[in-house]
Structure formats: structure tokens, C-alpha cells
Design an enzyme around this catalytic site. Sequence first.
Site, PDB file in Angstrom:
ATOM      1  N   CYS A 112      12.479 -11.275   0.296  1.00 18.13           N
ATOM      2  CA  CYS A 112      11.127 -11.559  -0.213  1.00 18.13           C
ATOM      3  C   CYS A 112      11.125 -12.614  -1.320  1.00 18.13           C
ATOM      4  O   CYS A 112      10.082 -13.178  -1.636  1.00 18.13           O
ATOM      5  CB  CYS A 112      10.466 -10.275  -0.706  1.00 18.13           C
ATOM      6  SG  CYS A 112      10.425  -9.000   0.549  1.00 18.13           S
ATOM      7  N   HIS A 249       4.769 -11.637  -5.766  1.00 14.22           N
ATOM      8  CA  HIS A 249       5.047 -11.171  -4.406  1.00 14.22           C
ATOM      9  C   HIS A 249       4.221  -9.911  -4.170  1.00 14.22           C
ATOM     10  O   HIS A 249       4.210  -8.991  -4.991  1.00 14.22           O
ATOM     11  CB  HIS A 249       6.540 -10.883  -4.271  1.00 14.22           C
ATOM     12  CG  HIS A 249       6.909 -10.112  -3.054  1.00 14.22           C
ATOM     13  ND1 HIS A 249       6.406 -10.427  -1.808  1.00 14.22           N
ATOM     14  CD2 HIS A 249       7.710  -9.024  -2.875  1.00 14.22           C
ATOM     15  CE1 HIS A 249       6.901  -9.572  -0.929  1.00 14.22           C
ATOM     16  NE2 HIS A 249       7.685  -8.711  -1.548  1.00 14.22           N
ATOM     17  N   ASN A 279       2.955  -6.336   2.831  1.00 16.58           N
ATOM     18  CA  ASN A 279       4.109  -7.090   2.343  1.00 16.58           C
ATOM     19  C   ASN A 279       4.603  -8.013   3.452  1.00 16.58           C
ATOM     20  O   ASN A 279       5.148  -7.553   4.455  1.00 16.58           O
ATOM     21  CB  ASN A 279       5.200  -6.089   1.933  1.00 16.58           C
ATOM     22  CG  ASN A 279       6.460  -6.765   1.413  1.00 16.58           C
ATOM     23  OD1 ASN A 279       6.654  -7.967   1.590  1.00 16.58           O
ATOM     24  ND2 ASN A 279       7.323  -5.990   0.778  1.00 16.58           N
TER      25      ASN A 279
HETATM   26  C1  COA Z   1       7.128   3.354  -0.672  1.00 21.44           C
HETATM   27  C2  COA Z   1       6.223   3.818  -1.806  1.00 21.44           C
HETATM   28  C3  COA Z   1       4.806   3.337  -1.543  1.00 21.44           C
HETATM   29  C4  COA Z   1       6.225   5.334  -1.826  1.00 21.44           C
HETATM   30  O1  COA Z   1       5.390   5.784  -2.876  1.00 21.44           O
HETATM   31  P1  COA Z   1       5.902   6.931  -3.855  1.00 21.44           P
HETATM   32  O2  COA Z   1       4.789   7.252  -4.745  1.00 21.44           O
HETATM   33  O3  COA Z   1       7.169   6.419  -4.485  1.00 21.44           O
HETATM   34  O4  COA Z   1       6.158   8.099  -2.868  1.00 21.44           O
HETATM   35  P2  COA Z   1       7.483   8.954  -2.702  1.00 21.44           P
HETATM   36  O5  COA Z   1       8.586   8.106  -2.127  1.00 21.44           O
HETATM   37  O6  COA Z   1       7.717   9.635  -4.000  1.00 21.44           O
HETATM   38  O7  COA Z   1       7.011   9.985  -1.613  1.00 21.44           O
HETATM   39  C5  COA Z   1       6.058  10.971  -1.893  1.00 21.44           C
HETATM   40  C6  COA Z   1       5.790  11.723  -0.621  1.00 21.44           C
HETATM   41  O8  COA Z   1       4.976  10.913   0.243  1.00 21.44           O
HETATM   42  C7  COA Z   1       5.535  10.910   1.542  1.00 21.44           C
HETATM   43  N1  COA Z   1       5.203   9.671   2.226  1.00 21.44           N
HETATM   44  C8  COA Z   1       5.930   8.535   2.308  1.00 21.44           C
HETATM   45  N2  COA Z   1       5.284   7.635   3.057  1.00 21.44           N
HETATM   46  C9  COA Z   1       4.131   8.208   3.444  1.00 21.44           C
HETATM   47  C10 COA Z   1       3.063   7.773   4.230  1.00 21.44           C
HETATM   48  N3  COA Z   1       3.021   6.545   4.781  1.00 21.44           N
HETATM   49  N4  COA Z   1       2.009   8.608   4.405  1.00 21.44           N
HETATM   50  C11 COA Z   1       2.022   9.852   3.884  1.00 21.44           C
HETATM   51  N5  COA Z   1       3.023  10.306   3.131  1.00 21.44           N
HETATM   52  C12 COA Z   1       4.074   9.501   2.915  1.00 21.44           C
HETATM   53  C13 COA Z   1       7.020  11.064   1.327  1.00 21.44           C
HETATM   54  O9  COA Z   1       7.629  11.564   2.502  1.00 21.44           O
HETATM   55  C14 COA Z   1       7.038  12.076   0.199  1.00 21.44           C
HETATM   56  O10 COA Z   1       6.847  13.353   0.744  1.00 21.44           O
HETATM   57  P3  COA Z   1       7.722  14.600   0.234  1.00 21.44           P
HETATM   58  O11 COA Z   1       7.374  14.718  -1.229  1.00 21.44           O
HETATM   59  O12 COA Z   1       7.218  15.692   1.077  1.00 21.44           O
HETATM   60  O13 COA Z   1       9.131  14.207   0.448  1.00 21.44           O
HETATM   61  C15 COA Z   1       6.705   3.295  -3.176  1.00 21.44           C
HETATM   62  O14 COA Z   1       7.898   3.943  -3.554  1.00 21.44           O
HETATM   63  C16 COA Z   1       6.946   1.802  -3.173  1.00 21.44           C
HETATM   64  O15 COA Z   1       6.040   1.028  -2.952  1.00 21.44           O
HETATM   65  N6  COA Z   1       8.168   1.375  -3.471  1.00 21.44           N
HETATM   66  C17 COA Z   1       8.480  -0.021  -3.496  1.00 21.44           C
HETATM   67  C18 COA Z   1       8.567  -0.519  -2.083  1.00 21.44           C
HETATM   68  C19 COA Z   1       8.592  -2.003  -1.988  1.00 21.44           C
HETATM   69  O16 COA Z   1       7.827  -2.678  -2.616  1.00 21.44           O
HETATM   70  N7  COA Z   1       9.486  -2.523  -1.138  1.00 21.44           N
HETATM   71  C20 COA Z   1       9.601  -3.882  -0.836  1.00 21.44           C
HETATM   72  C21 COA Z   1      10.157  -4.659  -1.974  1.00 21.44           C
HETATM   73  S1  COA Z   1      10.227  -6.330  -1.537  1.00 21.44           S
END
Ligand code: COA
Length: 322
Positions: A112, A249, A279
Site C-alpha cells: 500500500c 492511505h 482499501n
Molecule cells: C480489521 C479491523 C477492521 C477489525 O476491527 P477490530 O475492531 O480490530 O475488530 P477485532 O479484530 O477486534 O474483532 C472483533 C470481532 O469482530 C469480528 N469480525 C471481524 N470481521 C468482521 C466482519 N466483517 N463482520 C462482523 N464481525 C467481524 C471478529 O471475528 C471478532 O469477533 P470475536 O470477538 O468473536 O473474535 C481492524 O483491526 C483494522 O482495520 N485493522 C487494520 C487493517 C488494515 O488497515 N489493513 C491494511 C493496512 S494497509
Amino acid sequence: MNHSKISGTGSYVPEMIVTNEDFTKYIETSDEWISSRTGIKERRYAGDVSTLDMAYHASLEAIASAGIDQSLIDLVIVATVSADNVFPGVSQMLQAKLGLDPVMAFDINAACSGFIYAMNIADKMIQSGAYKHALVVGAEALTRWTDFSDRNTCVLFGDAAGAMIISKSDEAGLIDVISKAQGDVDDLLICKNPSPKTLVNHQAEIQDFIQMDGRNVFKFATKVLVATVNELLERNNITLDDIDYIVCHQANERIIDKASRDLDFPMDKMYLNISRYGNTSAASVPLAIDEAIKENIIKVGDTFMTIAFGGGLTWAGALVKY
Ligand SMILES: CC(C)(COP(=O)(O)OP(=O)(O)OC[C@H]1O[C@@H](n2cnc3c(N)ncnc32)[C@H](O)[C@@H]1OP(=O)(O)O)[C@@H](O)C(=O)NCCC(=O)NCCS
């Protein structure tokens, strides 16, 4: 001393729109979860449109916006982690499809952060005096590398391309560019290519697709975003009062919101289009810059920063006078 500046921008998004609601048909999720955790409402999928074709349409717009004859382009750099082939690269096919002279053309992979890495390379090659007009593109069809059974990742990504003409200039448009990497030994964000084994089977396996430790990537992203803004300020002896806009980004609106609070820089000066595209990896920065210019948010004479982070792990930032 030779300097470089942005002389034109363009972008392309494929027609196919996939909404949050569409995911509820095959994974356990909801529009409320996706939009509240990420800011994403919908994204575009390339479908049958190649990475090359997206790059091509974005490039045509950038060349028209620069108002130069395309025969003046003497360098093509495409940032992508989702090229159509192992080789030839998107850049070389783009040179042919645009009908450019046989100039230097190469792809780079910095996930990215790739587009700002490519801006940095173009800037330094122009500063050397050897090149005058670089076509710099970020083009991605990452949805081809998405595991649609993994709700943690599949809702995040979209496909697009953005392009820029970076030209030799008497005054510094690209004032400063930083590019950094720290190898991802813990596999926080990884996409393995199909191994020869899986190619023999004509089938990629789940572990070949994008895998991510979302929470730790979130922490990494907010940390390097703020650190890169501060490093650009310090290196150039300026403050945030000198910055009209920051184009980040577009990975997650909450990452940008956290950076805005940590920097004490107003959210309404942080460009956002993530709700429409998700993204789009290396395409995200040039797409956002192009839209900000088209919407007259970034105007001639403005000073803005653009910052990216991603797989590698990589991060990068540029201080730009438009
Ligand atoms: C991926 C992201 C949105 C997840 O959000 P979060 O608040 O961290 O959520 P968590 O990972 O703590 O997950 C919380 C719960 O939601 C669930 N969950 C994950 N994706 C889900 C979805 N699409 N829909 C519903 N629930 C979801 C998980 O399974 C977890 O459930 P559990 O508690 O039963 O295990 C966040 O971590 C994020 O954006 N990270 C950065 C990712 C990124 O930018 N990547 C690219 C970089 S270039």
C-alpha cells in the site's frame, strides 16, 4: 538543482459496485459492523478488467490533465502487488498500450506504500537530470487475492488505479519524500503467491491469499502515520500550520481519525473517500489525490502531505506543494 512537481493526475475505478449488504449473503457480518469499524460502505471490483486496463485509463486521464504530448514521457513506474502476470510487468505492457517510445518502465512492490515509493524514485531520477516526465501509477486488483471466507479481510479491499505525471521543475513541488521498510517477521500482513505446487494443481490455497492480524496492523498504521507526519515536519522545519491538507492511505477511517486526534490536526483537513472504495492498496493514494484535486479541495499553491503504510511492512510520506 533539478526539482520535480505534479503536473497531472488521473484515476479509474471499475464499474462493479459491491456494498456491505452484499457480504451478508455469504458471511456473518453486517453493514453496521463494517461501516462503524472501517468507514467503508462500498467498494469496486475489477471482475474481468485487468490491472493493466485500470492503469491505462488512469494514465490517459493523467496525461490529458498534464497537457503534455505523451511522446515526452521518458519513465514509467507502476506500483502494484496484483500485476496481471509475473512478467511482463504492468509498466511494460502500459508503455506498449499507450504507444509510448521505448522508455524505461518497471513495476515496484511496496504494497500500500508503493505509490509514494514510486513518487520518491521518480523524484530522485528527475533530480538526477536524466529524466523529465515520469508516468507514475498505482494499480491494484487485490480482490483477486482475497479469501472471501475470511470476514476479517474480505470486506476491506477494493480495486482501482490512480496515475500522476511527475515532471522536471525549477521549483520544488515534491519538497520531500520518505520511504521506509521493516521486514514483517511476524507475518502481520502477508499474501503468499501460489507456490509451484498450487500452480500444478491450478488452484491457490487459502494460505496463499491475504492474511492479516488486524489489531496489530491497526497499531502499526497509526504509529507510523503520526511518526511520518512529524518526521516530514521536522526535516523541513515547518509546523502543521503550514499544511493545508493530509491525504492518507485509505485503509480504515478509524486509523485516520486516530491520527487526526494524535496530531491535533482537524479531521476535515484529512481527505476521505474510503466509504466509496475501501482499501485499494497502491491505488489508494493517487486515487485520493486525484479526487481531492478534482473536487477543488487541493488547489494550485496548496501544501499537502500524503502518507501511506502497508504490507512489507512499509510506510512512506511526501510533502508536496501543488
Ligand atoms: C480489521 C479491523 C477492521 C477489525 O476491527 P477490530 O475492531 O480490530 O475488530 P477485532 O479484530 O477486534 O474483532 C472483533 C470481532 O469482530 C469480528 N469480525 C471481524 N470481521 C468482521 C466482519 N466483517 N463482520 C462482523 N464481525 C467481524 C471478529 O471475528 C471478532 O469477533 P470475536 O470477538 O468473536 O473474535 C481492524 O483491526 C483494522 O482495520 N485493522 C487494520 C487493517 C488494515 O488497515 N489493513 C491494511 C493496512 S494497509
